[in-house]
Design a protein around this motif. Structure first.
Motif, PDB file in Angstrom:
ATOM      1  N   PHE A 144      24.508  11.023 -59.462  1.00 11.58           N
ATOM      2  CA  PHE A 144      25.095  11.572 -60.691  1.00 11.58           C
ATOM      3  C   PHE A 144      26.433  10.910 -60.988  1.00 11.58           C
ATOM      4  O   PHE A 144      26.652  10.379 -62.085  1.00 11.58           O
ATOM      5  CB  PHE A 144      25.265  13.086 -60.562  1.00 11.58           C
ATOM      6  CG  PHE A 144      25.901  13.718 -61.779  1.00 11.58           C
ATOM      7  CD1 PHE A 144      25.122  14.067 -62.871  1.00 11.58           C
ATOM      8  CD2 PHE A 144      27.275  13.943 -61.840  1.00 11.58           C
ATOM      9  CE1 PHE A 144      25.696  14.634 -64.012  1.00 11.58           C
ATOM     10  CE2 PHE A 144      27.859  14.503 -62.964  1.00 11.58           C
ATOM     11  CZ  PHE A 144      27.066  14.850 -64.047  1.00 11.58           C
ATOM     12  N   GLY A 145      27.348  10.925 -60.016  1.00 13.83           N
ATOM     13  CA  GLY A 145      28.659  10.310 -60.229  1.00 13.83           C
ATOM     14  C   GLY A 145      28.566   8.805 -60.396  1.00 13.83           C
ATOM     15  O   GLY A 145      29.334   8.201 -61.151  1.00 13.83           O
ATOM     16  N   SER A 154      29.420  14.571 -68.252  1.00 13.09           N
ATOM     17  CA  SER A 154      27.961  14.751 -68.253  1.00 13.09           C
ATOM     18  C   SER A 154      27.300  13.383 -68.241  1.00 13.09           C
ATOM     19  O   SER A 154      27.838  12.425 -68.811  1.00 13.09           O
ATOM     20  CB  SER A 154      27.506  15.533 -69.488  1.00 13.09           C
ATOM     21  OG  SER A 154      27.982  16.860 -69.451  1.00 13.09           O
ATOM     22  N   LEU A 155      26.153  13.309 -67.610  1.00 17.02           N
ATOM     23  CA  LEU A 155      25.419  12.051 -67.555  1.00 17.02           C
ATOM     24  C   LEU A 155      24.581  11.916 -68.822  1.00 17.02           C
ATOM     25  O   LEU A 155      23.786  12.819 -69.131  1.00 17.02           O
ATOM     26  CB  LEU A 155      24.503  12.060 -66.324  1.00 17.02           C
ATOM     27  CG  LEU A 155      23.848  10.741 -65.882  1.00 17.02           C
ATOM     28  CD1 LEU A 155      24.908   9.703 -65.555  1.00 17.02           C
ATOM     29  CD2 LEU A 155      22.948  10.981 -64.672  1.00 17.02           C
ATOM     30  N   ALA A 160      20.299   9.560 -67.210  1.00 15.99           N
ATOM     31  CA  ALA A 160      19.703  10.534 -66.298  1.00 15.99           C
ATOM     32  C   ALA A 160      18.201  10.304 -66.171  1.00 15.99           C
ATOM     33  O   ALA A 160      17.644  10.318 -65.065  1.00 15.99           O
ATOM     34  CB  ALA A 160      19.983  11.950 -66.800  1.00 15.99           C
ATOM     35  N   THR A 161      17.557  10.068 -67.309  1.00 15.51           N
ATOM     36  CA  THR A 161      16.108   9.843 -67.299  1.00 15.51           C
ATOM     37  C   THR A 161      15.759   8.582 -66.517  1.00 15.51           C
ATOM     38  O   THR A 161      14.784   8.564 -65.755  1.00 15.51           O
ATOM     39  CB  THR A 161      15.582   9.727 -68.747  1.00 15.51           C
ATOM     40  OG1 THR A 161      15.888  10.930 -69.458  1.00 15.51           O
ATOM     41  CG2 THR A 161      14.069   9.532 -68.762  1.00 15.51           C
ATOM     42  N   GLN A 162      16.554   7.536 -66.690  1.00 14.53           N
ATOM     43  CA  GLN A 162      16.306   6.288 -65.961  1.00 14.53           C
ATOM     44  C   GLN A 162      16.434   6.487 -64.457  1.00 14.53           C
ATOM     45  O   GLN A 162      15.610   6.007 -63.676  1.00 14.53           O
ATOM     46  CB  GLN A 162      17.261   5.200 -66.443  1.00 14.53           C
ATOM     47  CG  GLN A 162      16.952   4.697 -67.850  1.00 14.53           C
ATOM     48  CD  GLN A 162      18.012   3.738 -68.372  1.00 14.53           C
ATOM     49  OE1 GLN A 162      19.055   3.530 -67.747  1.00 14.53           O
ATOM     50  NE2 GLN A 162      17.770   3.155 -69.535  1.00 14.53           N
ATOM     51  N   PHE A 163      17.482   7.208 -64.045  1.00 18.27           N
ATOM     52  CA  PHE A 163      17.672   7.446 -62.607  1.00 18.27           C
ATOM     53  C   PHE A 163      16.576   8.349 -62.052  1.00 18.27           C
ATOM     54  O   PHE A 163      16.080   8.118 -60.948  1.00 18.27           O
ATOM     55  CB  PHE A 163      19.049   8.049 -62.347  1.00 18.27           C
ATOM     56  CG  PHE A 163      20.170   7.058 -62.419  1.00 18.27           C
ATOM     57  CD1 PHE A 163      20.165   5.912 -61.623  1.00 18.27           C
ATOM     58  CD2 PHE A 163      21.248   7.245 -63.272  1.00 18.27           C
ATOM     59  CE1 PHE A 163      21.195   4.986 -61.674  1.00 18.27           C
ATOM     60  CE2 PHE A 163      22.287   6.336 -63.333  1.00 18.27           C
ATOM     61  CZ  PHE A 163      22.260   5.197 -62.537  1.00 18.27           C
ATOM     62  N   TRP A 164      16.205   9.378 -62.792  1.00 16.58           N
ATOM     63  CA  TRP A 164      15.099  10.235 -62.346  1.00 16.58           C
ATOM     64  C   TRP A 164      13.812   9.426 -62.206  1.00 16.58           C
ATOM     65  O   TRP A 164      13.046   9.612 -61.256  1.00 16.58           O
ATOM     66  CB  TRP A 164      14.893  11.377 -63.335  1.00 16.58           C
ATOM     67  CG  TRP A 164      15.752  12.578 -63.079  1.00 16.58           C
ATOM     68  CD1 TRP A 164      16.099  13.110 -61.864  1.00 16.58           C
ATOM     69  CD2 TRP A 164      16.383  13.409 -64.061  1.00 16.58           C
ATOM     70  NE1 TRP A 164      16.897  14.220 -62.029  1.00 16.58           N
ATOM     71  CE2 TRP A 164      17.088  14.431 -63.368  1.00 16.58           C
ATOM     72  CE3 TRP A 164      16.415  13.413 -65.454  1.00 16.58           C
ATOM     73  CZ2 TRP A 164      17.813  15.431 -64.029  1.00 16.58           C
ATOM     74  CZ3 TRP A 164      17.131  14.401 -66.096  1.00 16.58           C
ATOM     75  CH2 TRP A 164      17.824  15.404 -65.396  1.00 16.58           C
ATOM     76  N   ALA A 165      13.586   8.529 -63.160  1.00 15.58           N
ATOM     77  CA  ALA A 165      12.365   7.714 -63.121  1.00 15.58           C
ATOM     78  C   ALA A 165      12.350   6.768 -61.924  1.00 15.58           C
ATOM     79  O   ALA A 165      11.284   6.360 -61.460  1.00 15.58           O
ATOM     80  CB  ALA A 165      12.230   6.914 -64.424  1.00 15.58           C
TER      81      ALA A 165
END
Length: 251
Positions: A144-145, A154-155, A160-165
């Motif tokens: 996150f950081g 906030s991300l 956020a979607t790219q990192f989750w993916a």
């Protein structure tokens, strides 16, 4: 594992000589995982001096990748560094490397004396990321950081979607995130989550939501029948469950 194979594996992971590999394995009953962890994390002082690269060697390696006007490795240097490691930007182990480096943000890698050592530790980190739930959680929370730009709290949802993916499919595949069995959170649920964020036109993901989302998917079933609406989940997650149930009912 046969001794010859163990010796070959520990040499590949650590880069030590044949004799040092044998000594290291003998101290740890030829358990490669324990020996590797001891080498990288808890080496005796004498061995640390023996295997630590010289200051000149570290500096030369750092200078190869760092930006001309900065005392850190930037975006272009990051790409070259990862290419030399045989890694793509979208591999989950890159997040583990960033965590180990304590990289402050995407495309920024500070000078670090473990730079050379990490080149031999990629497979160990990949294995640890896929087998150690607590380590996976630490890397996930760190991300996150890592994804924030200066001044952001906030991300951005695209980031956020790219990192989750990148990280969630790896965690689900290796069983370090999500529940167990056919009714646990699955890839379809992840796609529903991404769809929901688009439909709701969510702009950013808070640190609280990022952290609790991992807990949420670890306890969620694929049809959300066991979701506790009275629990202290962020409203974004509670509203997602309602949306997901509606979409699954239509399918």
């Amino acid at each position: 594992m046969k001794k010859d194979a163990a010796i070959a594996q520990i040499r590949s992971l650590t880069g030590v000589s044949q004799l040092d590999a044998i000594k290291l394995l003998e101290r740890h009953n030829y358990r490669v995982d324990v020996a590797a962890d001891a080498f990288f994390d808890e080496q005796p002082v004498s061995e640390t001096h023996q295997h630590t690269p010289s200051t000149d060697k570290i500096t030369d390696l750092f200078e190869k990748y760092k930006d001309a006007d900065e005392d850190e490795i930037g975006v272009d240097g990051t790409i070259n560094f990862l290419n030399d490691l045989g890694l793509g930007l979208e591999e989950p182990v890159v997040l583990a490397l960033a965590y180990e480096f304590k990289s402050p943000a995407v495309g920024r890698w500070p000078k670090c004396e473990t730079l050379e050592g990490l080149k031999g530790a990629v497979e160990r980190l990949r294995e640890k990321l896929g087998s150690d739930h607590e380590y996976f959680q630490k890397v996930y929370l760190y991300t996150f950081g890592f994804g924030l730009s200066t001044g952001q709290r906030s991300l951005p949802v695209e980031s956020a979607t790219q990192f989750w993916a990148i990280i969630l499919p790896f965690g689900l595949e290796h069983g370090v995130v999500g529940g167990q069995g056919p009714v646990a959170w699955n890839e379809q649920n992840t796609e529903l989550w991404f769809e929901y964020l688009r439909v709701r036109n969510v702009k950013g993901v808070s640190k609280d939501t990022w952290g609790m989302f991992l807990d949420f998917i670890s306890g969620a079933d694929s049809k959300f029948e066991k979701h506790d609406t009275e629990g202290s989940w962020p409203s974004l997650i509670d509203e997602f469950v309602i949306y997901a149930k509606e979409q699954l009912a239509k399918a």
